[in-house]
Design a protein around this motif. Structure first.
Motif, PDB file in Angstrom:
ATOM      1  N   PRO A  66     -63.329  83.003 144.892  1.00  0.00           N
ATOM      2  CA  PRO A  66     -64.674  81.477 145.378  1.00  0.00           C
ATOM      3  C   PRO A  66     -63.265  81.089 145.165  1.00  0.00           C
ATOM      4  O   PRO A  66     -62.112  81.066 145.034  1.00  0.00           O
ATOM      5  N   LEU A  72     -67.762  80.861 148.645  1.00  0.00           N
ATOM      6  CA  LEU A  72     -67.379  82.303 148.251  1.00  0.00           C
ATOM      7  C   LEU A  72     -66.992  83.387 149.558  1.00  0.00           C
ATOM      8  O   LEU A  72     -66.847  83.352 150.597  1.00  0.00           O
ATOM      9  N   GLY A 136     -71.114  80.402 151.864  1.00  0.00           N
ATOM     10  CA  GLY A 136     -71.569  78.796 150.360  1.00  0.00           C
ATOM     11  C   GLY A 136     -72.513  78.582 150.149  1.00  0.00           C
ATOM     12  O   GLY A 136     -73.143  78.561 151.355  1.00  0.00           O
ATOM     13  N   ILE A 212     -73.369  82.934 144.649  1.00  0.00           N
ATOM     14  CA  ILE A 212     -73.659  81.665 144.618  1.00  0.00           C
ATOM     15  C   ILE A 212     -74.120  80.668 145.179  1.00  0.00           C
ATOM     16  O   ILE A 212     -75.204  80.405 145.526  1.00  0.00           O
ATOM     17  N   GLY A 216     -72.594  77.420 141.372  1.00  0.00           N
ATOM     18  CA  GLY A 216     -71.231  77.529 141.811  1.00  0.00           C
ATOM     19  C   GLY A 216     -71.226  79.455 141.402  1.00  0.00           C
ATOM     20  O   GLY A 216     -71.942  80.187 141.556  1.00  0.00           O
ATOM     21  N   VAL A 217     -70.136  79.735 141.671  1.00  0.00           N
ATOM     22  CA  VAL A 217     -69.820  81.057 141.601  1.00  0.00           C
ATOM     23  C   VAL A 217     -69.756  82.420 140.393  1.00  0.00           C
ATOM     24  O   VAL A 217     -69.500  81.784 139.262  1.00  0.00           O
TER      25      VAL A 217
END
Length: 245
Positions: A66, A72, A136, A212, A216-217
């Protein structure tokens, strides 16, 4: 695990001040990264092999990380150069956070930064021996792009590096669509990774899949794919091949 970049021999006439450290050619390398957009974000897959020449020396190399809040990164190629790129990005994200202005770098900005870094190093004849995939989500906008070691870059709905360019992208062109669910996206990536495992000598059957989204990741724990090796073409691959050994 830290892979040191190769160094030039010491110039004994000019002394240590003239020494330069750079990767003269790749030592420990990772193979393909495959990524695609799906309904809610980006999915990315990479195996965990690290090849020392033609020897599969390392089996637990993580090649997806990340970056900041919205991005990512996945990398093929020289592992020590990938670690150097991660250091660059740590500095970039730290500098951006120091402004404390309520904004943060999105995937498009990070990808643009990486294209400039790779092209700059290529122009100095000191390239970073990697192909990078950057995906992303920010403000509901999905972004997916790649850049190679000489700065060639593009955006697309699905991208791949290494052998994936030749073996995975035809599958993605045929089966990808905008409204892929998470489950269908994972199945499609696993199909690509299985094809690469069968045909790429540098691939290992230990992979991770990362996603992602706006939240978030998430990077999965390593796992293996079910494989089948009893195909007749695998048993005698040179049968009927003209001029083969």
């Amino acid at each position: 695990m830290n892979f040191m970049a190769s160094t030039q021999p010491e110039n004994r006439l000019l002394g240590p001040q003239s020494d330069s450290q750079r990767t003269l050619y790749p030592y420990v390398t990772g193979t393909s990264v495959v990524a695609l957009k799906y309904k809610d974000g980006i999915l990315m897959a990479a195996d965990m092999g690290g090849s020392y020449g033609s020897t599969l020396r390392y089996k637990s190399v993580e090649r997806m990380k990340p970056i900041g809040k919205h991005s990512l990164l996945g990398a093929s190629g020289e592992i020590s150069d990938f670690q150097e790129i991660l250091r660059y990005l740590d500095e970039l994200i730290l500098y951006d956070n120091m402004w404390d202005d309520g904004n943060s770098l999105g995937p498009k900005e990070v990808h643009n930064y990486l294209t400039r870094v790779m092209y700059n190093r290529r122009n100095k004849f000191n390239p970073l021996w990697n192909s990078l995939v950057l995906g992303g989500v920010k403000n509901g906008q999905k972004y997916l792009g790649m850049v190679n070691m000489i700065g060639v870059n593009f955006e697309d709905n699905h991208v791949a590096t290494g052998f994936g360019n030749h073996l995975a992208r035809p599958i993605l062109r045929q089966e990808w669509h905008e409204n892929l669910s998470f489950e269908d996206g994972v199945r499609l990536l696993e199909k690509c990774m299985r094809v690469l495992l069968y045909r790429d000598r540098s691939a290992v059957n230990k992979l991770q899949i990362a996603k992602i989204t706006e939240e978030g990741v998430t990077i999965s724990q390593p796992y293996s794919l079910k494989t089948y090796w009893e195909f007749s073409a695998f048993k005698n691959p040179t049968q009927g091949a003209v001029g083969s050994w």
